[in-house]
Design a protein around this motif. Sequence first.
Motif: not given
Lengths: 132, 365, 171
Positions: C2-5, C9-15, C48-51, C62-67
């Motif tokens: 479960k992700l907070t907004t 947003t952070l994930c999307a931004l990082l992707t 990835t490192l930062f995340a 999650l970010i890695l897979l989306s990317r």
Amino acid sequence: MRQPPKLRPTLWDFLTALCVAALAVIVAVFQWRGGQTQGLTAVVSVDGAEVDRVFLGYAAGEKTYQAGDYTLTVEYDQDGAQVLASDCPTRDCVHTGTITRSGQSIVCLPGRFILHLEGGAADPNAIDAVLG
Amino acid sequence: MKRLTAYVLGISLLLAGCGGPVDPDKAQESIQVIAMDTAMLITTYGERSPAAAYAAEDIIRDLEDCLSRTIETSDVSRLNAAGGEAVEVGEDLRFLLREAARLSAETKGAFDITVAPVASAWGFTTDSFRVPSQEELDTLLKLVDYSAVYDRDGPSADSPAVSLGPGQSIDLGAIVKGYAAGKIVGILREYEVPRANINLGGNVLVWGSRPDGTPWRVGIQDPARPDDKNALAGVLELTDSFAVTSGGYQRYFEENGKRYHHIINPATGYPADSGLASVTVAAPAGSQALWNGTMCDAYSTALFVMGEEKALDFWRDHQDGGSPFELVLVTEDSRVIVTGGLADRFTLDENSGYTCETVSYETAS
Amino acid sequence: MKLTTKQLTLCALLTAMALALSYLENLFPLSLAIPIPGVKLGLANIVTLFALYALGAEQALLILLSRCLLGALFAGNINALFFSLLGGLCAMGAMIVLSRRQVLSVYGVSVGGAAAHNCGQIAAAMLTLGSSAPLYYLPVLLAVSLLTGGLTGLAAACLFQGLSHTDLMKG
């Protein structure tokens, strides 16, 4: 913050780097050992199957191979082999340039094409010409 | 980045200590020439190797231009189209016509360039293969007569005109590559080429020795496995030699389950059925190159037509004087027969399944 | 998960940033120097490192897979997906292991990740071709990964330093 990262390199970081370097050297020793420049044979395979074998000792000229959807032109001479032209998207195979030592390969991934140099000290029993 | 890679590679290879030996014969040139319906490979060594290789290519191209049956403007095509009239032709064709006549007489017609109309009837010139009827062959066989080819002004005449008999045509396919090999020897001498390996689509000329000083290793294709280029009947170790192989496996078609190959017996009009699978003729290239090269090519065809016994008799008859040549015969019943002069230069391929026998001049007579 | 907004947003931004970095490194193709198809510098490993540090392994994955998925979609190349996925997952795995216990700094983790990234790429090439031929290039790639790993480590260190006053790092 979950785990505040360390931002300054420590001794352990250098050890990690050293490990990577050591791994590189080990693989290099195993992969590059005994690379020969004489009596080379170029083995061409497409899709895992060998399609051609060219003894470089007396080879010259260009050959064209069909690899999947792509056409590659390979130039052979005594010293090595190179992919002169390819219509694959990345053209990594062309950028590889000339390979001259046994163990080296040129790879065209989209065409699943490998040109590999085998070799070694000129086989004294190698055939120079075939009649017939 | 490229430089870095090269650097890393270079250092690593240095560390691995595997700088290969320097090739003493670095000066060499290899060219591939597609001519005379075949792929030719010319490899010359020495300082002037490039010039020599390209001069050899020129020789091949020039000969093709004047001796090809498929090039309309060639001497041979003009002669074939002349309907028996005299035609002025170049020195190459005149030499070959004289040689062909001599070789035909010597082989009692087993070699005959005037067999061309018959070979055409079988479709071997056009790749439209068929089995001609006996009547058709009988009619065409009347045209097969090497003695009707006439050099009207003699070898030394100023106006070089030759003619065929009416309806005759010739095909020099069975000697032209051997002749080319013979002419190339002149080039090798002219350019002081120390060693060369020249393969004119199965007509091999090896000059000098291999770079490592050992004789050239010339493989003889296993006639039973023609599609596998690595399948050999055996290997000849040769220096300064011509070597030619003729065999029915080289070109053939099948009809109603029967195989018909391209070497036509001028006596019957049918593909030669002599029990031989291939004939290899080898002769020295060091002297009389023009004659020996042409001879090897012609003999390989003629002896294939003759069959084992007559071929060996023919070899014995030539042991006193004349041009010495040696044979490797592969029979259809899986025997390999090597004549005396090649006995210690031939190695049977262990995987071929053939048995090897040597024939010598002394014991046979 | 479960992700907070904010996390989303952070994930999307990082992707998006990772994709931008992938695009950036295509401008300097490593394959010109080391012609193993599909091999890259791995600039996206900075993300990835930062995340990994800022958001934890789950969201980093999650970010890695989306990317990888989006990158392959944009390139229209299924081969590329396999390469980036295998490379990325190897790097990820290595960095998760190496970042535990806080023994290594970002530099060590980054170098290890870069090396693993390259190993993964070579493995992908070997699998795709069914040949061990690409292994020939591994030593060069590992040597290069020392450099690129150090570089991405430096970038990440600067990033953490620069963001230390924000609450971004507080998950």
